[in-house]
Design a protein around this motif. Structure first.
Motif, PDB file in Angstrom:
ATOM      1  N   THR A  40       0.839  -1.207   0.000  1.00 29.66           N
ATOM      2  CA  THR A  40       0.000   0.000   0.000  1.00 29.66           C
ATOM      3  C   THR A  40       0.870   1.253   0.000  1.00 29.66           C
ATOM      4  O   THR A  40       0.594   2.219  -0.720  1.00 29.66           O
ATOM      5  N   LEU A  41       1.947   1.227   0.775  1.00 34.06           N
ATOM      6  CA  LEU A  41       2.898   2.335   0.795  1.00 34.06           C
ATOM      7  C   LEU A  41       3.535   2.525  -0.580  1.00 34.06           C
ATOM      8  O   LEU A  41       3.636   3.651  -1.081  1.00 34.06           O
ATOM      9  N   VAL A  58      11.331  -2.629  -6.866  1.00 32.58           N
ATOM     10  CA  VAL A  58      10.878  -1.235  -6.994  1.00 32.58           C
ATOM     11  C   VAL A  58      11.933  -0.490  -7.801  1.00 32.58           C
ATOM     12  O   VAL A  58      13.131  -0.737  -7.668  1.00 32.58           O
ATOM     13  N   GLU A  59      11.462   0.405  -8.687  1.00 36.31           N
ATOM     14  CA  GLU A  59      12.405   1.125  -9.537  1.00 36.31           C
ATOM     15  C   GLU A  59      12.038   2.594  -9.618  1.00 36.31           C
ATOM     16  O   GLU A  59      10.879   2.967  -9.471  1.00 36.31           O
ATOM     17  N   VAL A  65      13.689   5.598  -4.235  1.00 31.14           N
ATOM     18  CA  VAL A  65      13.624   4.163  -3.953  1.00 31.14           C
ATOM     19  C   VAL A  65      14.129   3.885  -2.536  1.00 31.14           C
ATOM     20  O   VAL A  65      13.486   3.176  -1.754  1.00 31.14           O
ATOM     21  N   MET A  66      15.264   4.464  -2.191  1.00 31.38           N
ATOM     22  CA  MET A  66      15.814   4.249  -0.850  1.00 31.38           C
ATOM     23  C   MET A  66      14.912   4.855   0.227  1.00 31.38           C
ATOM     24  O   MET A  66      14.740   4.289   1.311  1.00 31.38           O
ATOM     25  N   LYS A  67      14.312   5.984  -0.099  1.00 32.07           N
ATOM     26  CA  LYS A  67      13.419   6.629   0.862  1.00 32.07           C
ATOM     27  C   LYS A  67      12.202   5.751   1.156  1.00 32.07           C
ATOM     28  O   LYS A  67      11.824   5.570   2.322  1.00 32.07           O
ATOM     29  N   VAL A  68      11.581   5.176   0.121  1.00 30.04           N
ATOM     30  CA  VAL A  68      10.370   4.387   0.357  1.00 30.04           C
ATOM     31  C   VAL A  68      10.689   3.099   1.131  1.00 30.04           C
ATOM     32  O   VAL A  68       9.891   2.654   1.955  1.00 30.04           O
ATOM     33  N   ILE A  69      11.872   2.526   0.912  1.00 33.54           N
ATOM     34  CA  ILE A  69      12.264   1.356   1.705  1.00 33.54           C
ATOM     35  C   ILE A  69      12.451   1.776   3.164  1.00 33.54           C
ATOM     36  O   ILE A  69      12.000   1.084   4.088  1.00 33.54           O
ATOM     37  N   GLY A  70      13.053   2.921   3.390  1.00 33.00           N
ATOM     38  CA  GLY A  70      13.182   3.451   4.748  1.00 33.00           C
ATOM     39  C   GLY A  70      11.835   3.764   5.373  1.00 33.00           C
ATOM     40  O   GLY A  70      11.618   3.527   6.565  1.00 33.00           O
TER      41      GLY A  70
END
Length: 114
Positions: A40-41, A58-59, A65-70
């Motif tokens: 959902t995020l 994710v691309e 990309v790094m921000k959304v994983i964080g």
């Protein structure tokens, strides 16, 4: 040895990351509810992504990309998960634009004999 000025080193403009997020210390062996929240995020992020059986690809721009994983970590921590572990494989290239789908299509083309 000379010092490196890290402020001058840029991150690649685009990347493709495959990650497997693992909430630890939870009451169940099933992580499906947590992964659904992460999906959902990712949808809300606007980035291209694809879930598979053992993680998510994710691309997009490296920093996003790094921000959304964080943010996935932060979201689960905010909900009470004390420990979150993530394995990440990241690829980038500068010679051409490549997507997760185009990488798969390249192999499928070879397999089809073209």
């Amino acid at each position: 040895m000379s010092q490196i000025d890290i402020s001058t080193i840029k991150t690649p403009p685009q990347c493709c990351a495959d990650f497997c997020l693992i909430p630890m210390g939870i009451d169940s062996a099933s992580v499906s509810p947590f992964i659904a929240q992460v999906q959902t995020l990712l949808k809300a992020s606007g980035l291209q992504y694809s879930m598979h059986a053992n993680g998510t690809t994710v691309e997009g721009p490296w920093d996003e990309v790094m921000k959304v994983i964080g943010q996935a970590h932060g979201m689960l921590h905010d909900q009470g998960t004390v420990r979150v572990h993530t394995d990440i494989r990241v690829g980038s290239r500068t010679d051409k634009h490549e997507t997760a789908r185009s990488k798969v299509a390249s192999v499928e083309k070879i397999l089809s004999g073209q």
